[in-house]
Design a protein around this motif. Sequence first.
Motif, mmCIF file in Angstrom:
data_model
loop_
_atom_site.group_PDB
_atom_site.id
_atom_site.type_symbol
_atom_site.label_atom_id
_atom_site.label_comp_id
_atom_site.label_asym_id
_atom_site.label_seq_id
_atom_site.Cartn_x
_atom_site.Cartn_y
_atom_site.Cartn_z
ATOM 1 N N SER A 184 28.419 -30.015 10.800
ATOM 2 C CA SER A 184 28.356 -30.462 9.408
ATOM 3 C C SER A 184 29.349 -29.681 8.560
ATOM 4 O O SER A 184 29.400 -28.458 8.597
ATOM 5 N N ASN A 221 29.760 -29.146 4.951
ATOM 6 C CA ASN A 221 29.035 -29.384 3.712
ATOM 7 C C ASN A 221 29.973 -29.593 2.523
ATOM 8 O O ASN A 221 30.994 -28.921 2.391
ATOM 9 N N SER A 242 32.535 -37.417 10.914
ATOM 10 C CA SER A 242 31.867 -36.459 11.782
ATOM 11 C C SER A 242 32.875 -35.446 12.314
ATOM 12 O O SER A 242 33.967 -35.825 12.748
#
Length: 311
Positions: free
Chosen positions: A140, A142, A234
Amino acid sequence: MSVLGSLSSFIIQTLAVSSIYILVAIGLSITLGTLKFVNFAHAAMYLAGVYIGLMIAFELRFSGDIAGRLGIESFGLDLGFLAALLIVPIVAFGLGLLMERYLARPFYDRPDTDQILVTFGVLLIVQELIRAIVGGRSISFNRPEWAAGAISLGPLGTAARWRLSIIGITAVLVLAVYLYIEYTDVGLAVRAGTEDTEMVNLLGIRATRPFLVIFGIGSGLAGAAGVVGGPVFSVVPEIGVGVLVPAFLVVVVGGVGSIVGSVVGGLLIGAVEVGLQMNAPVWSSVGIYVLAAIVLLVRPAGLMGAVEVGE
C-alpha cells in the motif's frame, strides 16, 4: 448519481489515470522521436520511482530473498509524500543520465530489435531485483493526509482530492517541460532532431549532447509518475510492465516526438480505459489496442506526429 455527477466522475478519473500515462510517455516519445531509440527500460524509472518514493515517504518492509540473507528487515526515511515528490525526480534524473550514457548510447545505431531486447531485459532485471529485495507482495502506498477526502463540486457532485492533486501536479510538470523544450536552445536542438536528425548532424549540431539532458528530464518525469501513481495502482514489481504498455500506446496514438501528442494520446487512452472499466470491464484492456489500431490506420504517424523529410 445524476448524469452530471457521473460525467464529472468520468472526466476526473480519466484525467487522473491519463496523467500517469502522460508523464511516462513524454520521455519515451522524445527518446524515440529524436534518437530513434526504443527505450523500454524507461518504465524502470517509473518502477524505481514507486519504490524509492515509498522508502522516502514512509518505511518499506523487505521480505525478499536478498534482504533476508543480509538480515535487512526494513528501510524508510519517513519524510512524507512531498519530500518523495521532490527527491525522486532528482534521483531518476541522475539514473536517466547514466542510462543514456551506458545503456542507450552504445545502441543508437543498432537495429530496433536489439534496442527492444536490451532495454526490456533491463526492465525485467530491475523488476526481479526489486522482487528479490522487497518481495512480490502488493504494498500500500498511502495517500498524503492533505490529499485525503473529497471536494464538493456543487451540482457536479464531488471529486477525490487526491485525483485533483495528481491532475494539478501533472499539469505543472508537463507545462514546465513544454516551455523548456519550446523556448531554450537545448529544446530547439531536440525539436530539430525530432524533425530530421540527419540534417541536424550535417549542420554540425550534435543532438546527443542536449538530448542527454532531455533523457534525464524524461526519466525524472517517469520517476515523478511513480510517486503520484503509487497510490493509484497496485504497487507490485510488475507495475513497470503494466504502465509501459499503455504509455507506449500513448506515443503511438499521439505521435512520436510530440509533447502535445503525448498529452492528447494520454487523454484518449485514459478515456477509453476508464470508460470501458465503468461500463464493460472485460473489454477495458482491449479497447486501448483497438484505439491505437484505428489511429494507425487513419494516420500512421499518430495524431500529432510529423512525417519525416523524404517520406
